[in-house]
Scaffold this motif. Structure first.
Motif, PDB file in Angstrom:
ATOM      1  N   HIS A 208     -18.757 -10.013  -9.625  1.00 43.45           N
ATOM      2  CA  HIS A 208     -17.455 -10.182  -8.977  1.00 43.45           C
ATOM      3  C   HIS A 208     -17.437  -9.425  -7.652  1.00 43.45           C
ATOM      4  CE1 HIS A 208     -13.425 -11.710  -9.177  1.00 43.45           C
ATOM      5  NE2 HIS A 208     -12.870 -10.509  -9.107  1.00 43.45           N
ATOM      6  N   GLY A 209     -16.362  -8.703  -7.366  1.00 38.89           N
ATOM      7  CA  GLY A 209     -16.198  -7.969  -6.125  1.00 38.89           C
ATOM      8  C   GLY A 209     -14.947  -7.122  -6.205  1.00 38.89           C
ATOM      9  N   SER A 210     -14.582  -6.492  -5.091  1.00 39.10           N
ATOM     10  CA  SER A 210     -13.430  -5.599  -5.096  1.00 39.10           C
ATOM     11  C   SER A 210     -12.815  -5.560  -3.697  1.00 39.10           C
ATOM     12  CB  SER A 210     -13.849  -4.191  -5.531  1.00 39.10           C
ATOM     13  OG  SER A 210     -14.693  -3.601  -4.544  1.00 39.10           O
ATOM     14  N   GLY A 211     -11.690  -4.851  -3.593  1.00 36.64           N
ATOM     15  CA  GLY A 211     -11.043  -4.653  -2.297  1.00 36.64           C
ATOM     16  C   GLY A 211      -9.557  -4.921  -2.335  1.00 36.64           C
ATOM     17  N   ARG A 212      -8.790  -4.051  -1.686  1.00 42.11           N
ATOM     18  CA  ARG A 212      -7.340  -4.200  -1.621  1.00 42.11           C
ATOM     19  C   ARG A 212      -6.852  -4.537  -0.218  1.00 42.11           C
ATOM     20  NH1 ARG A 212      -4.971  -2.505  -6.346  1.00 42.11           N
ATOM     21  NH2 ARG A 212      -2.949  -1.875  -5.473  1.00 42.11           N
ATOM     22  N   ASP A 213      -7.760  -4.620   0.746  1.00 39.50           N
ATOM     23  CA  ASP A 213      -7.425  -5.065   2.090  1.00 39.50           C
ATOM     24  C   ASP A 213      -8.724  -5.509   2.742  1.00 39.50           C
ATOM     25  OD1 ASP A 213      -8.668  -2.834   3.677  1.00 39.50           O
ATOM     26  OD2 ASP A 213      -7.163  -1.645   2.622  1.00 39.50           O
ATOM     27  N   ILE A 217     -13.510  -4.221   1.402  1.00 41.22           N
ATOM     28  CA  ILE A 217     -14.197  -5.167   0.538  1.00 41.22           C
ATOM     29  C   ILE A 217     -15.443  -4.514  -0.066  1.00 41.22           C
ATOM     30  CG2 ILE A 217     -15.352  -7.411   0.421  1.00 41.22           C
ATOM     31  CD1 ILE A 217     -12.311  -7.525   0.871  1.00 41.22           C
ATOM     32  N   ASP A 218     -15.506  -4.511  -1.379  1.00 39.12           N
ATOM     33  CA  ASP A 218     -16.666  -4.039  -2.150  1.00 39.12           C
ATOM     34  C   ASP A 218     -16.996  -2.574  -1.907  1.00 39.12           C
ATOM     35  OD1 ASP A 218     -16.785  -6.609  -3.096  1.00 39.12           O
ATOM     36  OD2 ASP A 218     -18.511  -7.203  -1.905  1.00 39.12           O
ATOM     37  N   THR A 219     -16.018  -1.780  -1.487  1.00 39.11           N
ATOM     38  CA  THR A 219     -16.247  -0.343  -1.344  1.00 39.11           C
ATOM     39  C   THR A 219     -15.999   0.411  -2.642  1.00 39.11           C
ATOM     40  OG1 THR A 219     -13.983  -0.029  -0.539  1.00 39.11           O
ATOM     41  CG2 THR A 219     -15.718  -0.357   1.116  1.00 39.11           C
ATOM     42  N   THR A 220     -15.464  -0.282  -3.645  1.00 43.25           N
ATOM     43  CA  THR A 220     -15.357   0.263  -4.999  1.00 43.25           C
ATOM     44  C   THR A 220     -16.067  -0.701  -5.946  1.00 43.25           C
ATOM     45  OG1 THR A 220     -13.258  -0.858  -5.470  1.00 43.25           O
ATOM     46  CG2 THR A 220     -13.130   1.315  -4.443  1.00 43.25           C
ATOM     47  N   LEU A 221     -16.398  -0.198  -7.121  1.00 41.16           N
ATOM     48  CA  LEU A 221     -17.163  -0.988  -8.082  1.00 41.16           C
ATOM     49  C   LEU A 221     -16.240  -1.806  -8.976  1.00 41.16           C
ATOM     50  CD1 LEU A 221     -20.069  -1.590  -9.052  1.00 41.16           C
ATOM     51  CD2 LEU A 221     -19.853   0.371 -10.601  1.00 41.16           C
ATOM     52  N   TRP A 222     -16.801  -2.768  -9.673  1.00 46.37           N
ATOM     53  CA  TRP A 222     -16.097  -3.636 -10.619  1.00 46.37           C
ATOM     54  C   TRP A 222     -16.931  -3.716 -11.893  1.00 46.37           C
ATOM     55  CZ3 TRP A 222     -18.192  -4.681  -5.930  1.00 46.37           C
ATOM     56  CH2 TRP A 222     -19.398  -5.399  -5.916  1.00 46.37           C
ATOM     57  N   GLY A 223     -16.331  -4.179 -12.979  1.00 42.28           N
ATOM     58  CA  GLY A 223     -17.116  -4.286 -14.207  1.00 42.28           C
ATOM     59  C   GLY A 223     -16.274  -4.689 -15.399  1.00 42.28           C
ATOM     60  N   GLY A 224     -16.902  -4.657 -16.573  1.00 44.62           N
ATOM     61  CA  GLY A 224     -16.229  -4.863 -17.848  1.00 44.62           C
ATOM     62  C   GLY A 224     -16.336  -3.589 -18.669  1.00 44.62           C
ATOM     63  N   TRP A 225     -15.674  -3.588 -19.831  1.00 45.51           N
ATOM     64  CA  TRP A 225     -15.667  -2.385 -20.662  1.00 45.51           C
ATOM     65  C   TRP A 225     -16.097  -2.698 -22.092  1.00 45.51           C
ATOM     66  CZ3 TRP A 225     -15.329   2.263 -18.572  1.00 45.51           C
ATOM     67  CH2 TRP A 225     -14.664   2.417 -17.341  1.00 45.51           C
ATOM     68  N   VAL A 226     -16.901  -1.813 -22.625  1.00 44.00           N
ATOM     69  CA  VAL A 226     -17.226  -1.784 -24.049  1.00 44.00           C
ATOM     70  C   VAL A 226     -16.468  -0.617 -24.668  1.00 44.00           C
ATOM     71  CG1 VAL A 226     -19.059  -1.231 -25.701  1.00 44.00           C
ATOM     72  CG2 VAL A 226     -19.487  -2.883 -23.877  1.00 44.00           C
ATOM     73  N   ILE A 227     -15.782  -0.869 -25.769  1.00 44.86           N
ATOM     74  CA  ILE A 227     -15.023   0.169 -26.467  1.00 44.86           C
ATOM     75  C   ILE A 227     -15.434   0.108 -27.940  1.00 44.86           C
ATOM     76  CG2 ILE A 227     -12.743   1.095 -27.004  1.00 44.86           C
ATOM     77  CD1 ILE A 227     -11.773  -0.827 -24.631  1.00 44.86           C
ATOM     78  N   LEU A 228     -16.040   1.173 -28.422  1.00 44.33           N
ATOM     79  CA  LEU A 228     -16.574   1.188 -29.779  1.00 44.33           C
ATOM     80  C   LEU A 228     -15.844   2.231 -30.613  1.00 44.33           C
ATOM     81  CD1 LEU A 228     -20.404   1.097 -28.926  1.00 44.33           C
ATOM     82  CD2 LEU A 228     -18.826  -0.826 -29.221  1.00 44.33           C
ATOM     83  N   GLY A 229     -15.180   1.747 -31.679  1.00 38.03           N
ATOM     84  CA  GLY A 229     -14.515   2.638 -32.610  1.00 38.03           C
ATOM     85  C   GLY A 229     -15.265   2.716 -33.919  1.00 38.03           C
TER      86      GLY A 229
END
Length: 350
Positions: A208-213, A217-229
């Motif tokens: 994907h990508g990132s950016g609020r203006d 653009i793409d100066t912060t990272l993106w991703g998904g999350w794994v949550i293990l209980g």
């Protein structure tokens, strides 16, 4: 532009110097694991066309979407549960810990309230005001900093209720500008994991990508999350196109009891950064998910398809691939302690 706090902050010079040592950071920008184009430009379609110009019907619901009243007794119980709040926002209860994922609860996906993409009308008011009635939140997890995932108004209102925030690299700058203490923020890179209150939390790649203006653009990272209980293993994909990372995630962290997979707001103009529903079903198979739920729909029209087309396509593909899929109403709580077998009701036929 950045005078308004909703635009967020920027990583410090020291952080940027640290990022330079990373494989997924090049020339001041984070990059995807495989080459990825943000836009293609087919001449015969535009995601911003209105329905009459594009020929697509029902881009917005014809009537208020029926939603379930929040069942606070279920949410506050000690049983593992999941409550969809529309789009990619979820309230997850796991090991008696309350987690919020991408809580956009504002009426507009935008830095300012008077310009932007309006949320659909709902039959019940379950958005910003429900924060006041939520139990204390142990953690908020953010997948990336686009406005339909990292929402200024929601974070401001949640600040006093939340013990900790987990974000991809660089996104902490937004939170600190909004008054979140640094000690309440943990930033992670892809494949990094940490233990929190007995849970394992890991950031995984997405395409994907990132950016609020235009300048971030793409100066912060993106991703998904794994949550293990202790009893429940959860994966949420975040936004992103299909790719080999799903099998890598499955190999490292699968199987999962429930997967929350992005599969809407797709468009011919950005085929590599969002999935069509058929790819979402395959992604669930790749990560070895037992039951999947389609997300990134039910709140905003961001692309050129009927608002309820994604779930219809996902259900058809899941049936063909023999994948267990659930489609609860917005606001409905799903108990996760036993095998998920929810009756499918087409509440989106309005």
């Amino acid at each position: 532009m950045n005078i308004h706090p909703a635009f967020g902050g920027a990583p410090t010079t020291e952080q940027k110097e640290t990022y330079q040592q990373l494989d997924n950071y090049v020339d001041g920008h984070f990059i995807n694991e495989i080459p990825t184009s943000v836009f293609s430009n087919p001449p015969d379609t535009s995601s911003t066309s209105n329905a009459s110009a594009s020929g697509v019907k029902d881009r917005d619901p014809a009537a208020p979407i029926p939603v379930s009243a929040i069942d606070r007794k279920q949410i506050n119980s000690e049983n593992d549960s999941l409550t969809w709040l529309g789009h990619s926002a979820f309230l997850l209860s796991i090991d008696n810990k309350k987690l919020l994922i991408d809580p956009i609860l504002s009426p507009v996906a935008s830095p300012v309230s008077f310009v932007g993409i309006n949320r659909y009308d709902y039959s019940e008011d379950i958005m910003l005001d429900i924060i006041d009635e939520m139990p204390p939140i142990d953690a908020v997890l953010i997948t990336h900093d686009h406005y339909d995932h990292l929402d200024y108004q929601s974070i401001i209102k949640l600040n006093s209720k939340v013990s900790h925030f987990f974000v991809p690299l660089g996104c902490g700058a937004h939170l600190t500008r909004w008054g979140i203490p640094e000690e309440k923020i943990t930033e992670l890179n892809w494949w990094e994991e940490t233990e929190y209150e007995g849970l394992t939390v890991a950031l995984t790649p997405s395409r994907h990508g990132s950016g609020r203006d235009p300048f971030s653009i793409d100066t912060t990272l993106w991703g998904g999350w794994v949550i293990l209980g202790n009893k429940t293993r959860v994966y949420t994909s975040g936004d992103g196109g299909y790719g080999p990372h799903f099998k890598e995630i499955g190999n490292q962290y699968g199987p999962f009891d429930i997967t929350l997979i992005e599969g809407a707001q797709y468009d011919r103009r950005w085929p590599e950064i969002h999935m069509v529903p058929e790819q979402s079903v395959q992604a669930n198979l790749d990560v070895n998910g037992e039951t999947m739920m389609l997300m990134h729909w039910g709140a905003f029209t961001l692309a050129n398809h009927a608002w309820n087309e994604p779930i219809e396509r996902a259900l058809e593909e899941a049936d063909e691939k023999e994948v267990d899929i659930i489609a609860p109403m917005i606001g409905e709580t799903v108990m996760l302690d036993s095998k998920l077998q929810m009756p499918l009701t087409a509440w989106w036929d309005i």
